[in-house]
Design a protein around this motif. Structure first.
Motif, short mmCIF file in Angstrom:
data_model
loop_
_atom_site.label_atom_id
_atom_site.label_comp_id
_atom_site.label_asym_id
_atom_site.label_seq_id
_atom_site.Cartn_x
_atom_site.Cartn_y
_atom_site.Cartn_z
N ASP A 184 -49.05 -110.43 30.42
CA ASP A 184 -49.62 -110.87 31.69
C ASP A 184 -50.78 -111.82 31.39
N ARG B 184 -57.01 -108.82 40.13
CA ARG B 184 -55.59 -109.17 40.05
C ARG B 184 -54.86 -108.46 41.17
N LYS C 143 -48.93 -108.09 40.22
CA LYS C 143 -48.82 -107.73 38.81
C LYS C 143 -47.35 -107.78 38.40
#
Length: 133
Positions: free
Chosen positions: A5, A80, A83
């Motif tokens: 990520d 964030r 995800k």
């Protein structure tokens, strides 16, 4: 260490650098991280960014922005939203307003990476990547 990520990795590196008041931080370069850095620069959250290195070792050098004599970070929170395990998409009319418009949401749209305000103005929705204020 490789990260799956890259956006979360970028946000974490910026968050950590702001916490200890580093002038710059390095982030691995991808098209996505470059676009997010461009949005952060346009919105005034960072001073500037540049690319350094060659090939696989290519990275962005992000110059962080601080205010006052005590060097308080301009970026107070990076969160964030979407995800890899749970993607968050939002149509134009349902794009979130971060702190009543004080912060921004960065959205990945078919027109590219942009803020929530710009996406609303263009009438496009997309994946809500993160909140910044």
């Amino acid at each position: 260490m490789a990260s799956n990520d890259t956006i979360a990795d970028m946000l974490t590196r910026i968050r950590n650098a702001c916490a200890v008041r580093h002038p710059t931080t390095k982030v691995p370069t991808t098209k996505m991280t470059r676009s997010i850095a461009q949005v952060l620069k346009q919105e005034g959250f960072i001073e500037d960014f540049s690319e350094a290195g060659e090939g696989v070792g290519k990275h962005l050098v992000i110059s962080l922005k601080y205010k006052g004599k005590t060097r308080q970070p301009i970026i107070t929170t990076l969160k964030r939203v979407s995800k890899p395990g749970l993607r968050v998409y939002s149509p134009c009319k349902d794009l979130p307003r971060v702190l009543g418009g004080i912060g921004i949401a960065i959205v990945s749209t078919s027109q590219g990476i942009m803020t929530d305000r710009e996406a609303r103005r263009q009438g496009v929705g997309g994946e809500v990547l993160c909140y910044i204020w």
